[in-house]
Design an enzyme around this catalytic site. Structure first.
Site, PDB file in Angstrom:
ATOM      1  N   GLY A   1       0.829  -1.205   0.000  1.00 20.00           N
ATOM      2  CA  GLY A   1       0.000   0.000   0.000  1.00 20.00           C
ATOM      3  C   GLY A   1       0.858   1.247   0.000  1.00 20.00           C
ATOM      4  O   GLY A   1       2.065   1.172  -0.225  1.00 20.00           O
ATOM      5  N   ASN A   2       0.238   2.385   0.224  1.00 19.27           N
ATOM      6  CA  ASN A   2       0.993   3.636   0.291  1.00 19.27           C
ATOM      7  C   ASN A   2       0.379   4.546   1.346  1.00 19.27           C
ATOM      8  O   ASN A   2      -0.627   4.206   1.967  1.00 19.27           O
ATOM      9  CB  ASN A   2       1.053   4.301  -1.092  1.00 19.27           C
ATOM     10  CG  ASN A   2      -0.313   4.641  -1.617  1.00 19.27           C
ATOM     11  OD1 ASN A   2      -1.014   5.461  -1.046  1.00 19.27           O
ATOM     12  ND2 ASN A   2      -0.730   3.991  -2.704  1.00 19.27           N
ATOM     13  N   ARG A   3       1.001   5.699   1.525  1.00 24.94           N
ATOM     14  CA  ARG A   3       0.652   6.559   2.668  1.00 24.94           C
ATOM     15  C   ARG A   3      -0.508   7.518   2.402  1.00 24.94           C
ATOM     16  O   ARG A   3      -0.785   8.372   3.232  1.00 24.94           O
ATOM     17  CB  ARG A   3       1.851   7.433   3.037  1.00 24.94           C
ATOM     18  CG  ARG A   3       3.011   6.717   3.634  1.00 24.94           C
ATOM     19  CD  ARG A   3       4.137   7.733   3.782  1.00 24.94           C
ATOM     20  NE  ARG A   3       5.366   7.133   4.238  1.00 24.94           N
ATOM     21  CZ  ARG A   3       5.663   6.952   5.521  1.00 24.94           C
ATOM     22  NH1 ARG A   3       4.813   7.308   6.446  1.00 24.94           N
ATOM     23  NH2 ARG A   3       6.807   6.405   5.864  1.00 24.94           N
TER      24      ARG A   3
END
Ligand code: CTP
Length: 416
Positions: A210-212
């Site tokens: 995933g990412n932030r």
């Protein structure tokens, strides 16, 4: 000298969701608005006059016959900076659309020259009835904002569209409309698609890449578009924020799901293409090549297996490359180095009309309420957006989009 408080008339019609509007009133008064509550007589069956008077700190009346010497039926509407009707029942929408003036609230609606927002709440059948939909269309064509109701549990056992959106989100609509200070709703009659959040690419049933991305910028874009009169489809990936009032939220998880949802909303089968698509989501460029049906286990003695990745489809590039009518396509670019040069190359590569370029790093942009950016255009000069709230950046993006929209085939009627 302190600035005068913005004056809000809070109209309340006779729906059970009136109890939620106490919370909206509280937020308005606590944030420095001078609120006059104008309920219909039947609305007082749900929430009584003392509650409205105590929470607003102002007298409450339903009839034009109270305090006639002060001509309240004209004064309230004339002096308001915003008239916000919540809940707006089917009956209230009908009376407003037809210009009836049997009580103080409907008189106020006729005398108001400020922005008017209706937040409908009713059973799904009533909302979907052609009579109600025609009244909504009439009100929107005259320049009022009619916030799409939320979907979910209604009074009794049924569920569907017709719920009053969350009061905190209605407050955001009120704030955004007031912030525009009576400027025309330049996205009225337009359909815009916004993607938000960050995709998750599953590795096994418990793990993902995933990412932030927090989704704050995409949600700010959706909110501000609602406040400018647009119909908004928000394709949201893994965002822990309340649904913006008035937006239709489509939830997705992975890049492939996002691609399907965005392309479907951008060009719905049997309907006109959306006027604008803004890709604010952080879409994962890669996903694991193999999804494991069961949780990957440690195997004693050997190290972890490498994760093989394959490339995801590039949704923005697909939107930019496919033939389109007058649709305005906007991308976001997160860059850590050579921000402008990389941004220009990306704008050309993806075929977008606008690219909002911001610099990201450990403490910049992600999860912060503010943002700074430069917007690059396929045609025309760049626009610098100084650091400020994500809503301000969103409004500048919509200004640039609105300037590129072609006039609708059937011109919208002039607003009041
Ligand atoms: N985007 C997309 N589909 C992808 C990747 C990105 O639609 N698979 C969109 C994003 O929503 C954003 C824009 O493309 O609007 C730019 O994303 P960014 O991550 O900055 O660009 P990349 O194409 O991933 O380029 P690079 O990572 O090489 O900088």
């Amino acid at each position: 000298m302190t600035a005068p408080k913005p004056r809000v008339v809070l109209g309340v019609s006779a729906g059970i969701a009136a109890y939620k509007v106490c919370e909206l009133l509280r937020r308005l008064t606590e944030s420095g608005h001078d609120v006059h509550v104008v309920p219909t007589a039947d609305a007082l069956r749900f929430v009584g006059e003392p509650t409205w008077a105590a929470l607003s700190g102002n007298p409450v009346s339903t009839q034009v016959w109270d305090g006639v010497s002060e001509v309240p039926h004209v004064r309230l509407g004339q002096h308001a900076d915003l008239v916000f009707v919540a809940p707006a029942t089917a009956d209230m929408l009908a009376r407003a659309a037809h210009g009836l003036a049997g009580d103080l609230l409907t008189n106020t609606l006729l005398t108001a020259r400020c922005p008017v927002v209706f937040a409908p709440a009713m059973h799904t059948e009533m909302w979907e009835h052609p009579a109600t939909q025609a009244n909504v269309a009439t009100l929107r064509a005259r320049g009022s904002i009619v916030v799409e109701p939320a979907s979910g549990r209604l009074t009794g056992k049924d569920t569907g569209p017709g719920r009053l959106p969350d009061p905190a989100e209605l407050f955001e609509v009120a704030r955004a409309v007031l912030a525009r200070g009576g400027v025309d709703h330049d996205l009225a009659g337009r359909h815009v698609v916004v993607s938000a959040g960050g995709t998750r690419e599953a590795l096994d049933p418990v793990r993902f890449l995933g990412n932030r991305s927090s989704g704050l910028q995409g949600y700010a874009l959706a909110r501000t578009a609602v406040a400018r009169g647009a119909r908004v489809t928000l394709v949201s990936a893994n965002v822990a924020l309340p649904d913006p009032a008035g937006a239709t939220v489509v939830r997705v998880e992975s890049a492939e799901q996002m691609r399907a949802a965005v392309l479907a909303a951008a060009r719905p089968a049997g309907a006109a293409e959306a006027d604008a698509v803004v890709m604010a989501a952080a879409v994962a460029d890669f996903r694991p090549a193999d999804y494991r049906d069961s949780k990957i286990k440690k195997s004693p003695g050997t190290g972890p297996e490498p994760i093989r990745l394959v490339q995801n489809p590039d949704i923005l590039a697909e939107l930019g490359a496919r033939p389109r009518g007058d649709q305005v396509v906007v991308g976001f670019a997160a860059e850590t180095d050579d921000v402008l040069a990389n941004g220009r190359a990306k704008l050309a590569r993806k075929g977008a009309d606008l690219l909002v370029v911001n610099q990201v790093g450990a403490d910049l942009t992600f999860g912060r309420p503010d943002n700074a950016a430069v917007v690059l255009a396929a045609e025309g000069p760049p626009t610098e957006i100084p650091r400020g709230p994500k809503e301000a950046l969103a409004d500048t993006v919509w200004d640039l989009v609105a300037a590129r929209l072609k006039p609708p085939a059937v011109p919208l009627p002039a607003t009041t």
